[in-house]
Design a protein around this motif. Structure first.
Motif, short mmCIF file in Angstrom:
data_model
loop_
_atom_site.label_atom_id
_atom_site.label_comp_id
_atom_site.label_asym_id
_atom_site.label_seq_id
_atom_site.Cartn_x
_atom_site.Cartn_y
_atom_site.Cartn_z
N CYS A 1 -50.55 67.68 -72.85
CA CYS A 1 -50.05 67.88 -71.49
C CYS A 1 -49.77 66.52 -70.89
N ALA A 2 -48.87 66.51 -69.91
CA ALA A 2 -48.46 65.25 -69.32
C ALA A 2 -47.92 65.48 -67.92
N THR A 3 -47.94 64.42 -67.13
CA THR A 3 -47.37 64.45 -65.78
C THR A 3 -45.98 63.81 -65.81
N ARG A 4 -45.07 64.39 -65.08
CA ARG A 4 -43.68 63.92 -65.10
C ARG A 4 -43.38 63.01 -63.91
N ARG A 5 -42.65 61.96 -64.16
CA ARG A 5 -42.23 61.06 -63.09
C ARG A 5 -41.25 61.78 -62.15
N PRO A 6 -41.22 61.42 -60.88
CA PRO A 6 -40.25 62.02 -59.96
C PRO A 6 -38.83 61.83 -60.47
N PHE A 7 -38.05 62.89 -60.43
CA PHE A 7 -36.64 62.88 -60.84
C PHE A 7 -36.45 62.62 -62.33
#
Length: 124
Positions: free
Chosen positions: A96-102
């Protein structure tokens, strides 16, 4: 900074189900859109599913569409991946990972914080 920990992987027979969890600490998950990726031995990491901050929109790789469901419970700071009708080709380490804005939904380089991964093995 956010720390992510995946759990719920294991060995399952083809046709079976598993539910993966991704729990965050250090920062609230409502800050981030998130995703699941997987990597099989000898292959590149590939996109599996993504979800927006609110959970209102989801996206899936064609290979898992209709079989996997991504969801999140922001009150529990946790994201899930419900996997059904599993196939041997689903065998991989799931991250799992967090996505950067845009950032791009499907590009792993647009995700910054990653968990350590959980192994999913589907036997035929």
């Amino acid at each position: 900074q956010v720390q992510l920990v995946e759990s719920g992987g294991g060995l399952v027979q083809a046709g079976g189900s598993l539910r993966l969890s991704c729990t965050a600490s250090g920062r609230t998950l409502t800050t981030y859109a998130m995703g699941w990726f997987r990597q099989a031995p000898g292959k590149e990491r590939e996109f599996v599913a993504a979800i927006t901050r609110s959970g209102g929109y989801t996206d899936y790789a064609d290979s898992v569409k209709g079989r996997f469901t991504i969801s999140r419970d922001n009150a529990k700071n946790t994201m899930y991946l419900q996997m059904s009708t599993l196939k041997p080709e689903d065998t991989a380490v799931y991250y799992c990972a967090t996505r950067r804005p845009f950032g791009s939904v499907t590009r792993s380089s647009d995700y910054d914080y990653w968990g350590q991964g959980t192994q999913v093995t589907v036997s035929s």
